[in-house]
Design an enzyme around this catalytic site. Structure first.
Site, mmCIF file in Angstrom:
data_model
loop_
_atom_site.group_PDB
_atom_site.id
_atom_site.type_symbol
_atom_site.label_atom_id
_atom_site.label_comp_id
_atom_site.label_asym_id
_atom_site.label_seq_id
_atom_site.Cartn_x
_atom_site.Cartn_y
_atom_site.Cartn_z
ATOM 1 N N ASP A 1 0.831 -1.202 0.000
ATOM 2 C CA ASP A 1 0.000 0.000 0.000
ATOM 3 C C ASP A 1 0.865 1.250 0.000
ATOM 4 O O ASP A 1 1.963 1.267 0.578
ATOM 5 C CB ASP A 1 -0.898 0.021 1.243
ATOM 6 C CG ASP A 1 -2.131 -0.840 1.081
ATOM 7 O OD1 ASP A 1 -2.523 -1.086 -0.067
ATOM 8 O OD2 ASP A 1 -2.702 -1.259 2.096
ATOM 9 N N ARG B 1 -2.468 -0.957 -8.331
ATOM 10 C CA ARG B 1 -3.763 -0.475 -7.853
ATOM 11 C C ARG B 1 -3.737 1.049 -7.925
ATOM 12 O O ARG B 1 -2.850 1.688 -7.345
ATOM 13 C CB ARG B 1 -4.009 -0.923 -6.412
ATOM 14 C CG ARG B 1 -5.351 -0.415 -5.847
ATOM 15 C CD ARG B 1 -5.403 -0.540 -4.332
ATOM 16 N NE ARG B 1 -5.274 -1.920 -3.905
ATOM 17 C CZ ARG B 1 -4.885 -2.273 -2.681
ATOM 18 N NH1 ARG B 1 -4.552 -1.362 -1.795
ATOM 19 N NH2 ARG B 1 -4.805 -3.554 -2.365
#
Length: 305
Positions: free
Chosen positions: A132, A182
């Site tokens: 992330d 992402r």
């Protein structure tokens, strides 16, 4: 008004007293609604339910900005156990994690040791691990770590944030790795010196990044609840004959469940982000800050059933 709401929820996300109260009293209330559970074991039944509905999952043990080597090592072992349970239980799930949870703010060698252990397990079990993205001070270090591990491992992906000016260049620089990316709008409060202050500019940059990533042949996850972004992606892939096997939509657990099901029914791959753990309060507040519509989505999810 949107900027005021964003700042308010970001302020709440950093309130240590409210976070402590949420950890002590709110875990059971949030479980099965906005988080999977207080641990991975208790989250598995919700993951199975999602899988049975045609939805893929990525799980994240909540907690970041770890300042203890002992805690960073504990988080590492927990992640390894989660990967092994996903494989053993044959769940359609990936894993997301933050570098600060593995010791990024403590020691460079520590985070590399921990990440190596995790990726060794992920490669053995063929489970994708997504790094992330965090706030701007940690952005370059996160990208550097991704690059280094991508040279050796295949089961690794990362996240790029559309609200940062630098992201278009970052996407170009990562092109040679043909990465699984992402793409998100971004959830941290950043200075106008490094991030687009206006939503319309973030949205336009987001569309540009989606197009650039897909046309480069990258496997791309479009992580958004925004109907305009979803429709833009549908039109883009149709225009360029991009197969549905090259991208997926990603949404948060407990939000827009009907939209998730409709996308699956229409033949699109959808992955649901299922966080778990006691540190859910800050995560929840940042999701509220991202987009005002998330407030109504979240409360519908909390009080459903």
């Amino acid at each position: 008004m949107e900027a005021i709401a964003r700042d308010f929820f970001l302020y709440l996300s950093k309130n240590s007293l409210l976070n402590k109260i949420a950890q002590k009293r709110g875990g059971k209330f949030a479980a099965g609604k906005i988080i999977g559970g207080i641990d991975f074991q208790s989250s598995m039944r919700f993951i199975r339910d999602l899988n049975n509905s045609g939805l893929s999952v990525t799980v994240d043990h909540l907690g970041e900005f770890v300042d203890s080597e002992e805690v960073a090592n504990e988080r590492t072992e927990e992640c390894i156990q989660t990967i092994e349970m996903i494989a053993r239980e044959k769940l359609d799930s990936q894993v997301s994690l933050k570098m600060t949870s593995l010791g990024l703010d403590i020691d460079h060698n520590l985070v590399f040791r921990n990440m190596t252990k995790i990726l060794d397990t992920a490669e053995k079990n063929n489970i994708m691990v997504t790094i992330d993205m965090e706030d701007v001070p940690r952005c370059q270090a996160t990208i550097d770590i991704f690059r280094e591990f991508k040279e050796k491992y295949s089961c690794i992906s990362t996240v790029l944030q559309a609200y940062l000016y630098r992201t278009e260049q970052d996407l170009k620089d990562l092109g040679r790795y043909h990465p699984f990316l992402r793409l998100v709008k971004g959830a941290y409060k950043e200075s106008p010196e490094v991030a687009f202050p206006e939503k319309k500019d973030v949205d336009e940059n987001y569309k540009k990044l989606i197009e650039q990533s897909l046309l480069n042949g990258n496997y791309t996850a479009i992580a958004s609840h925004d109907d305009q972004i979803i429709e833009y992606t549908k039109k883009l892939v149709k225009k360029h004959n991009i197969p549905t096997t090259q991208f997926e939509f990603q949404m948060l657990y407990g939000m827009r469940s009907k939209t998730q099901s409709r996308l699956v029914k229409d033949g699109y791959k959808v992955r649901v982000y299922v966080p778990y753990g006691l540190d859910w309060y800050g995560y929840f507040m940042r999701r509220m800050a991202e987009r005002p519509q998330n407030i109504s989505f979240a409360f519908k999810g909390i009080f459903k059933g």
